[in-house]
Write an enzyme that holds these catalytic residues in place. Structure first.
Site, PDB file in Angstrom:
ATOM      1  N   LEU A 171      48.811  62.143  18.283  1.00 56.18           N
ATOM      2  CA  LEU A 171      48.793  60.681  18.189  1.00 56.18           C
ATOM      3  C   LEU A 171      47.537  60.175  17.481  1.00 56.18           C
ATOM      4  CD1 LEU A 171      50.294  59.728  21.663  1.00 56.18           C
ATOM      5  CD2 LEU A 171      51.437  59.822  19.430  1.00 56.18           C
ATOM      6  N   GLN A 172      46.440  60.908  17.600  1.00 52.67           N
ATOM      7  CA  GLN A 172      45.245  60.561  16.832  1.00 52.67           C
ATOM      8  C   GLN A 172      45.510  60.717  15.331  1.00 52.67           C
ATOM      9  OE1 GLN A 172      42.249  63.177  18.422  1.00 52.67           O
ATOM     10  NE2 GLN A 172      41.780  61.854  20.173  1.00 52.67           N
ATOM     11  N   ILE A 173      46.179  61.801  14.965  1.00 50.32           N
ATOM     12  CA  ILE A 173      46.539  62.028  13.562  1.00 50.32           C
ATOM     13  C   ILE A 173      47.499  60.945  13.089  1.00 50.32           C
ATOM     14  CG2 ILE A 173      47.729  63.606  11.987  1.00 50.32           C
ATOM     15  CD1 ILE A 173      46.676  65.902  13.801  1.00 50.32           C
ATOM     16  N   ASP A 188      62.731  59.676   6.712  1.00 50.66           N
ATOM     17  CA  ASP A 188      64.111  59.921   6.286  1.00 50.66           C
ATOM     18  C   ASP A 188      64.375  59.309   4.908  1.00 50.66           C
ATOM     19  OD1 ASP A 188      64.356  60.881   8.905  1.00 50.66           O
ATOM     20  OD2 ASP A 188      65.097  58.949   9.640  1.00 50.66           O
ATOM     21  N   CYS A 230      60.074  71.244   1.652  1.00 49.06           N
ATOM     22  CA  CYS A 230      59.599  70.109   0.854  1.00 49.06           C
ATOM     23  C   CYS A 230      59.617  70.386  -0.647  1.00 49.06           C
ATOM     24  CB  CYS A 230      58.185  69.723   1.282  1.00 49.06           C
ATOM     25  SG  CYS A 230      58.071  69.039   2.948  1.00 49.06           S
ATOM     26  N   GLY A 285      50.811  64.761   2.426  1.00 49.46           N
ATOM     27  CA  GLY A 285      49.841  64.239   3.371  1.00 49.46           C
ATOM     28  C   GLY A 285      48.651  63.699   2.600  1.00 49.46           C
ATOM     29  N   SER A 337      45.664  57.938  11.967  1.00 52.20           N
ATOM     30  CA  SER A 337      44.772  58.077  10.809  1.00 52.20           C
ATOM     31  C   SER A 337      45.450  58.740   9.610  1.00 52.20           C
ATOM     32  CB  SER A 337      43.543  58.906  11.209  1.00 52.20           C
ATOM     33  OG  SER A 337      43.927  60.205  11.644  1.00 52.20           O
TER      34      SER A 337
END
Length: 398
Positions: free
Chosen positions: A49-51, A215, A152, A322, A54
């Site tokens: 959740l921190q990631i 999505d 990906c 990312g 941020s």
């Protein structure tokens, strides 16, 4: 034996289509959802959740909100439930993207000769590509191909496969109109991402997938020179060069597989370090052939320009896996924000939709980018790098 050396076949992207689902979810939505079902103070989930806060993503595209469907149940969906949902929602999303690409190409479904599909968020036989073909009303004689295991990197893997098929058809002097498509429904798997993070023995062993993925579907039409001779439309891009490669000793850093508790994603923090150092060598490997083809097909002035082409002369459709991947590529290659603006925008406003993303970035680049020369690159399990080098067929001189 003496062989006749003919010029490379002409490969053209004549249509692109992107399709996002209707919902946009901000980081706070994931936090609220996680708190309903999981221990948000567990080390792994707390770190995830921190990631999430941020990541640099303002909103992620989602096929459903966190207030409907699987999100309302106390238990996570099974793989069979996810598959059934994909066969409805994913096929619909893909069909919409395909219709956009076909419409821009001015090609009727009956004139499509091949289809190439890719996804990592659906398994089964027959593949989802058959369902898409049926929904589009394609001929029963269409040559079908469905790629698996490329993650990906899938968007450019299907472009590479399409190029190879088109080259083979050109050698036989046959027209091909290839409809290629990618679709990923990642957010229905978020329950499993959160559960795996909650169970992680420490914060170092979590996957960050739950904070990044979204999505979407995307499609393109690729034609060879024989198909182009039968139409009067101006193509979007000419595809001149492509390639792929494995990055040695990195297989453990990225994966997506069926686990007893659902689909599991492996995505380590080391991925950006490997990917940023793989882009330059692949670019340098493909550049000489790209330059040679531009020189042979252009006038003297353009041919001279082609000799000096470098990284700074291209618009970049970089797969935004990312924030660290984008920054790493920018740093190592010396790219400007102008060259990466399409990748930045898609990542910030929609997140990472796996295989479909790089095609959506390329689609967005049509209106954002201004350079004649374009390179697209993406990464997948292996670790693998895919790259395609294109040339705009219409360039804005302003």
């Amino acid at each position: 034996m003496v062989l006749n050396h003919s010029p490379p076949p002409g490969l053209y992207i004549t249509g692109l289509g992107s399709q996002y689902p209707p919902y946009l979810l901000g980081p706070e939505k994931l936090e609220e959802f996680a708190a309903r079902f999981y221990d948000v103070e567990s080390p792994g989930l707390k770190k995830l959740l921190q990631i999430n806060r941020s990541s640099g993503i303002e909103t992620r595209s989602a096929i459903r909100s966190y207030e409907s469907g699987f999100a309302t149940r106390p238990e996570a969906p099974t793989i069979s439930e996810l598959a059934e949902f994909y066969h409805q929602a994913g096929v619909d999303l893909t069909t919409q993207a395909c219709k956009k690409a076909l419409r821009e190409s001015q090609i009727s479904p009956q004139h499509v000769t091949h289809t190439i599909g890719v996804t990592c968020t659906n398994q089964g036989n027959p593949g989802f590509d058959l369902l898409v073909n049926r929904k589009l009303g394609l001929s029963a004689n269409v040559d079908r191909m469905l790629l698996h295991g490329v993650g990906c990197a899938g968007g450019l893997a299907i472009m590479r496969a399409a190029a190879q098929i088109a080259c083979g058809a050109s050698m036989r002097r046959k027209p091909v109109r290839i409809l290629a498509f990618a679709c990923e429904l990642c957010t229905p798997n978020v329950r499993h991402d959160l559960a795996f993070a909650e169970k992680a023995p420490n914060a170092e062993n979590i996957s960050i997938a739950g904070a990044l993925f979204s999505d979407a579907a995307a499609a393109f039409v690729l034609c060879n020179e024989y198909a182009m001779a039968e139409t009067e439309i101006t193509p979007l891009f000419q595809l001149l060069e492509w390639g792929n490669s494995l990055i040695p000793d990195t297989v453990e850093h990225m994966a997506f597989f069926a686990d007893v508790d659902g689909y599991r994603t492996v995505l380590t923090r080391d991925v950006p370090q490997y990917t940023k150092h793989a882009i330059g060598p692949m670019f340098e490997k493909l550049l000489p052939s790209y330059q040679s083809q531009i020189q042979s097909s252009s006038g003297e002035g353009v041919g001279e320009v082609a000799k000096s082409l470098g990284v700074s002369d291209f618009d970049w459709a970089l797969h935004p896996g990312g924030e660290a991947i984008i920054e790493g590529a920018k740093q190592v290659l010396g790219l400007t924000e102008d060259q990466l603006q399409a990748s930045r925008e898609i990542y910030r406003t929609r997140g990472n939709s796996s295989s479909a993303t790089v095609l959506i970035v390329l689609d967005r680049l049509r209106s954002l980018g201004k350079r004649e020369y374009v390179v697209a690159t993406s990464f997948g399990p292996g670790l693998a790098i895919e790259m395609a080098m294109l040339r705009r067929c219409e360039v804005d001189e302003d």
